[in-house]
Design an enzyme around this catalytic site. Sequence first.
Site, PDB file in Angstrom:
ATOM      1  N   SER A 105       0.835  -1.200   0.000  1.00  0.00           N
ATOM      2  CA  SER A 105       0.000   0.000   0.000  1.00  0.00           C
ATOM      3  C   SER A 105       0.867   1.247   0.000  1.00  0.00           C
ATOM      4  CB  SER A 105      -0.890   0.028   1.253  1.00  0.00           C
ATOM      5  OG  SER A 105      -0.134   0.392   2.398  1.00  0.00           O
ATOM      6  N   ASP A 106       0.333   2.336  -0.542  1.00  0.00           N
ATOM      7  CA  ASP A 106       0.964   3.621  -0.285  1.00  0.00           C
ATOM      8  C   ASP A 106       0.812   3.894   1.213  1.00  0.00           C
ATOM      9  OD1 ASP A 106       2.244   6.019  -0.652  1.00  0.00           O
ATOM     10  OD2 ASP A 106       1.024   6.621  -2.348  1.00  0.00           O
ATOM     11  N   CYS A 107       1.679   4.719   1.749  1.00  0.00           N
ATOM     12  CA  CYS A 107       1.743   4.862   3.203  1.00  0.00           C
ATOM     13  C   CYS A 107       0.490   5.543   3.764  1.00  0.00           C
ATOM     14  CB  CYS A 107       2.991   5.633   3.597  1.00  0.00           C
ATOM     15  SG  CYS A 107       4.517   4.753   3.195  1.00  0.00           S
TER      16      CYS A 107
END
Length: 246
Positions: A105-107
């Site tokens: 995932s993106d953060c």
Amino acid sequence: PAQSSEMQFGSDSRYVMLIATGKRYAAYSLGELDGYQRHDFGANVTLTHLYDTYFPAFKACVQQGGVNGIMCSYNSLNGVPACGNDFLLQSILRDQWGYDGYVVSDCGAVGDVWHNHRYTSNVTTAVALTVNAGCDLDCGTEYDQALSTAVAQGLVNSGSIDRSVARLLTARMKLGLFDPASMQPYTTIPPSHICSPQNTELAAQAAREAVVLLQNTGNFWPLDAKRIKSIAVIGPSSNDSEIILG
């Protein structure tokens, strides 16, 4: 695609030098605009537009560049958050393109599923959605907070976890992280190679050659260096070195 391939694969076919990651997947086209921000933005995109505009670069990275990582984005796509979107992560990425690496995932994107998109009612159901959809690694704290609860509630089964763990351990094996350093040559690459003059010049050359001029009205370009002595660079990121350098 060529860049991701050259970065990953070196002289020893047993290992990769690094894990190249294609991001952000997909339809991630907005930072902040008119009250929307990337953490809650919903992209409504037709299939034609997806296949013509948003998918080709990712497909090429998977099938030609051989990337081992894909990062799912903050936004939702047609109502479903990207990191919990089975259409994106399974139907297209794996079933159609044959991708066999891991998805990260993106953060903070897993938290966005419930906190900003309001797609699920709480963090536990957000974690269950993303794990089951095929987001193997959480760049954040949500899996640590709620994955065990999701399993206990029967929302995630052990098979889904085993699948993600296998993908992540495979990536580490490709990097040679479980083998003695003496077995693979990339551990001998010295720190002096980082930002060396040769590599800096190569990066500058790539940047120059990657520029695409779509229109040149009145033969404006190239600028006449004899006539023009100064250039104004204008915009919110014009003097922001962190943004410009990534």
